[in-house]
Every structure is written in C-alpha cells, then in structure tokens.
Design an enzyme around this catalytic site. Sequence first.
Site, short mmCIF file in Angstrom:
data_model
loop_
_atom_site.label_atom_id
_atom_site.label_comp_id
_atom_site.label_asym_id
_atom_site.label_seq_id
_atom_site.Cartn_x
_atom_site.Cartn_y
_atom_site.Cartn_z
N GLY B 46 60.15 26.00 37.57
CA GLY B 46 59.56 25.09 38.56
C GLY B 46 58.47 25.71 39.40
CD GLU B 74 60.19 25.10 28.49
OE1 GLU B 74 59.34 24.65 29.27
OE2 GLU B 74 60.93 26.06 28.75
CE LYS B 219 47.88 44.64 30.81
NZ LYS B 219 48.74 45.39 29.87
NE ARG B 221 44.85 46.24 27.65
CZ ARG B 221 45.67 46.33 26.60
NH1 ARG B 221 45.34 45.82 25.46
NH2 ARG B 221 46.83 46.91 26.75
CE LYS B 290 46.17 24.40 75.55
NZ LYS B 290 46.96 24.14 76.77
CD GLU B 314 50.72 20.71 71.45
OE1 GLU B 314 49.78 20.18 72.07
OE2 GLU B 314 51.27 21.75 71.81
CE LYS B 454 34.59 36.27 71.37
NZ LYS B 454 34.75 37.31 70.38
CG HIS B 460 28.64 33.18 79.24
ND1 HIS B 460 29.60 33.54 80.15
CD2 HIS B 460 28.62 34.17 78.30
CE1 HIS B 460 30.13 34.68 79.78
NE2 HIS B 460 29.56 35.09 78.67
#
Lengths: 91, 568
Positions: B46, B74, B219, B221, B290, B314, B454, B460
């Site tokens: 799975g 399968e 891997k 090659r 915010k 939220e 910043k 600023h």
Amino acid sequence: MAEEKYKFILFVSGMSVKSVRAVENLKLICDAHLQDRFDLEIIDITKNADLAVKYQIFAIPTLIKVSPAPLRTLVGDLSDTPKVLRILDIA
Amino acid sequence: MIKKSKQKAESKFTFPKTPTGVEGLDEITEGGFPKGRPTLICGGAGCGKTLLSMQFLIKGITEFNENGVFMSFEEPIKDLALNVRSLGFDLNQLIEDKKLVLDYVRVERSEIDETGEYDLEGLFIRLGYAIDKIKAKRVVLDTLESLFSGLDNEAILRAELRRLFYWLKEKGVTAVITGERGEASLTRQGLEEYVSDCVILLDHRVIEQVSTRRLRVVKYRGSTHGTNEYPFLIDETGISVLPITSLKLDNEVSSEIVSTGVKGLDGMFNGGGFYRGSNILISGTAGTAKTTIASYFAYEQCRKKERVIYFAFEESPQQLVRNMKSIGLDLAPYLKNGALQIHSSRPTLNGLELHLLTLRKFIKEFAPTTVIIDPISNLITVGSEHEVRSMLVRLIDMLKLHNITALFTSLNKTGDSLRVDIAEESVSSLVDTWITVRDMEGLGERNRGIFIVKSRGMSHSNQVREFIITSKGVDLLDVELGPNGILTGIARKSNQIRKKAKALKIQSELEWKDREIMRKRKALEANIEALRNEFESVEEELNLLKSTQAFSAKEASINNNKVKTKKK
C-alpha cells in the site's frame, strides 16, 4: 467401461531442449498408458504468442489437460513420470 | 548487446534517461529512470508501487509519446483499469488506441504442478509479443515476486529472472519492476541483486499519528541523484513528489512595491509597502490582530485585481469573512468573483509534507500573486522544529520562484518573552520583512503596538506605533511622545489632555496679557488726554496773558503819543 478421450494441449517454444524433451516424455506416457485414447495439440508459442496469453502460459513447457475434468496445468518437461501419471489421473 | 549499451552510455556525457512524468521525481533523478534499463521500485504494502509504475506508463504515453506494456501478476486487467480510473486515467481508451497493452499473468499455485525442468520462455514471449505489437518503449512488471509464490523451483526462477532483465535491456525498453519490501533486504526475493541500475524505495510511515509517504532513490548507477527521502502525495491526479532542496537561490527579484493595505503601515516603510515577491512575517501574541492585518493585505491585493490565496489554519472561510466584516472589511465580493480563495483546514489533518504539497498544488492551480498563511505556527504542532524549518524553507523557495508575495502570521507564546518561539526562530532568518505586533500593558489597560523588526532592502521606521481597531477598520495612530518615550492608550490620552490644558493655559494667559496691554493703553491714552488738556489750559492761559500784555502795551503807546502832541 467406456473411457473418455484425453485431450492435451502442450505448449512448447520452438525446438528448445526442454520442449523437445517434454514432447518425447508425453509421447512415451501416452503410448504406454493411453494408446489411442488421447488428442494432443502441440502449440509453438513462438509462432502463436496470442495463444500463450489466452491460456495464461508463462512457463515452458506447459501441458494442459483439457479433458476429462478437472483441468490441470503441468509445468516442466514431464520427466517426473510418476507425478505426471498421478496428476493426469492415469492408472 | 549489453556491452554496446554501456559503450553508448560512456560516449555521452549525459546519462540517457527516460522522463517519468511524475511531478518531482524527474527532478530527484535528474531526468528520469535510466533509459533502456530496468528500474526497481520497492516498498511495503500500500505504498503506491503499482500507482507509480502505472503513472510512469501513462505519462509516457500521454506526454512523451512512448507506448507501454503493463504486465500484472497481481491484479486482473479489469481491476487495474478500475483502480486507476479514479485517478483520472482511462486505460481502456489507451488500449483501444493501441498505445497500451495490459497483460495479466495468473500464477495460481493450486492450479500448477511442476513435473521437471522448465523455463519462463512463455513470459518472455508474451512480453515480447506485447512490446512488438505496439512498439512499446516502457514496460512495467508488477509484481514479479508473485512468481515465487506460485512456483517452487527457486533456482530456475532466479536464473530466469536474471535472463529476463538481460533480455529487457537487450530489447531496449525502459522497464519498471516492482517488488514487495523484505524484512532484511529491499525486496523479499532479493530482486535488487538483479536489477541494479536504479532502485527506488517507497515508504509509508506514521509518526505521531500522522502518516507521510516518502520516496528515496537508493541507487542509480551512472548518474547522480537526490539522496534524501522525499515526501510524496497521492491524490486525485496521481503521485507527486516534492523535492526538498531542488531550488537554488537564483530567483528573479522585483523592485515593485505592493501596498500593505493599512495606510499608516505603508508609511512606516520607506518604499511605501512590501516588495513584490518578498515574504513577510507578522508575529505577535494572541489577539494582537495578526489576522486582521493579513486580511487587510489580502483585501488590498484583491482590490488591485491580484489573485490571493488565503490558507487559514484557525478559522473557516465563513468565519473569517464575518469577522473581517465587523471591522469594515468586506471580503465576500472577492470570494465571489474568484480573486480570493480561502482554504481552511486543521493543521493536524495532514503531515507537514502533505500540507506543503497541498499548498503547492493550490498555488499551481490558482496561480496567485499573493499567498497568506495564517498562522504558520500552527504547523509546528505537526512536526519537529527541524521538519518545520525544512518545510518552510521549501515553501518560501517555491513562493519566491513564482514571485509570489507571501505573508505569514505567527503566534508567539505569551509569557516567555525572552525565548523566541520556534516558528519565529525558524522563519525569521528566511523572511524578508518582519513585523511584530505586541501588547503594551500599563495603566490598567492593554494596547496594541506595531513595529518593524526588519525589512530587507528598504529603510523603515524604528517607531513602535500604536494602532487601534474600530468598526471602520485598522488605524495607526500618530506617535505621541512623552517624557519617557512613546505613549499609548490612557497615557496617550492623558498626555493629550495635559497638552491641551497647557495650550489652554497659554491661550488664556495670552488673552489676559492682551487685555492688560489694552488697559494700559487705555490708561496711557487717558493720561495723554489729561496731559494734553492740562497743556491746552496752560497754553490758553499763556495766550490770554500774552494778549492782555499786548493790549496794555498798545494802550500805553497811545497815551504817550497824546502826551507828546500836547507838549508841542
């Protein structure tokens, strides 16, 4: 006892060693035990690839016993004679 | 033949590869699977082996015009077609168009008896037949290991598998072989011994109840490749893999300015807003508006006919719209006309990687110019700091690449002000602009202050500005300077009152002085009048005196003359 005819399909690939051996082994068994009570169809899958798909063949050689029921599939060159006889239900 | 293909690889500098068409996988493998060689995909039950290989085939047909053969050990063809149908792939159509061959090889142990030596020539022939029929370039064998459960003679099987892989190479097809993950080895039957060109491991892991699918190139090659574990996602369009660090820092930058949507805030930046394509962090403790600032930004961008995508971890979209309406910000029309999309989900719904992939998907589909994630700190509940950081780096990289302006909000934990929050810490160095909103407590009240920590490439303001939220929206108040710094709230008001009183006092003093001078002037004028009157009276007196004197002198001279004449 009216015995039913045996119907076999043997799938081989060209003239490979195992294929040839399987044909020989099957002929020996049939001649010894079934005389004229069998139909044998040999299919070369290198020429009939679509049949390999149809009959779900992946190993070579493969022998399918179509009748009498039940349908059995035998993989290998049939060199194990007792096992072949048991599976094919031949006395 | 094998030698030939090796020589071919050597003579070219770039390793020949077959693109998989699976999003992200080509980046990790730097171009796809090795061309003309078998690739092993292994993993537990799975984890998406069949799907990945199927997608490889289908993409090959639809995108690279390479026909494919799918040999299933399968699942019967019908089931296969049905399974991938839900992912939007129509196998039957492809089969009809002679671009795809599905072959189901049924290996049923109970129906098969072994009676001697055999080989798998049948398989070779079926495969060869299918490949030749549609001139296939891609082959998938899913899962070869079923042969081991159906047949006893392992020695034959192993020899035949080795032959099969050589044969596939000889055919020049790019093959994908899937294998079930073994306990000690990569695959249960050690297929990796035979297929050693490229091995890809899929993994499905649950950490803290959150499952993540991962892919790793074990891997490869002859080629370099990404060595990390990469998360991948299975959704309604199939598999997509997300490379972690596929991006270099060489994205284009824009010097265009986008407004913050809050007038006063624009003014705090010398350029009048954010740079387009930059990322902005708004951090603050709970209830410092915010989301409001983020919504303002969203609103402003929508107003300017930009496309905005808002990920809310939220609030539900309806709730967000309602809440913003209460401060006079109506997002509903933009939602309706499609400029704004709000996606809400709980962070714990998915693992971090899945979140990232979902974000990526939405961003890809919607092609927004602005993305808002509110708040990113919630994602931390899902993963560890390291994971969160790596996810955010990738997210920011991706957004930068598309020149999307991104605004994140981050909730700081209250109380522990000395220690920086994980979210803040992990993002602060990544973001271009960092605005902090904070509570300023004092004098029995709480006020909101906003300042810029910043802002890369833009000077600023260094002030902490107070801002208020009214039913008309957010307003940044002018700075009120007191003797001990900037004043807010009541202090601001009392200072204002004090200032007003002072002004009043001066005013009244001035008026009083005015009146005083007026009085003085009046007094002066009165004095002047009095003096003038006095002067006039004295003058009059003098004049009277003068005239009487003149009259008497005249009289005297007349009398003298009379005397003179009399004497004659």
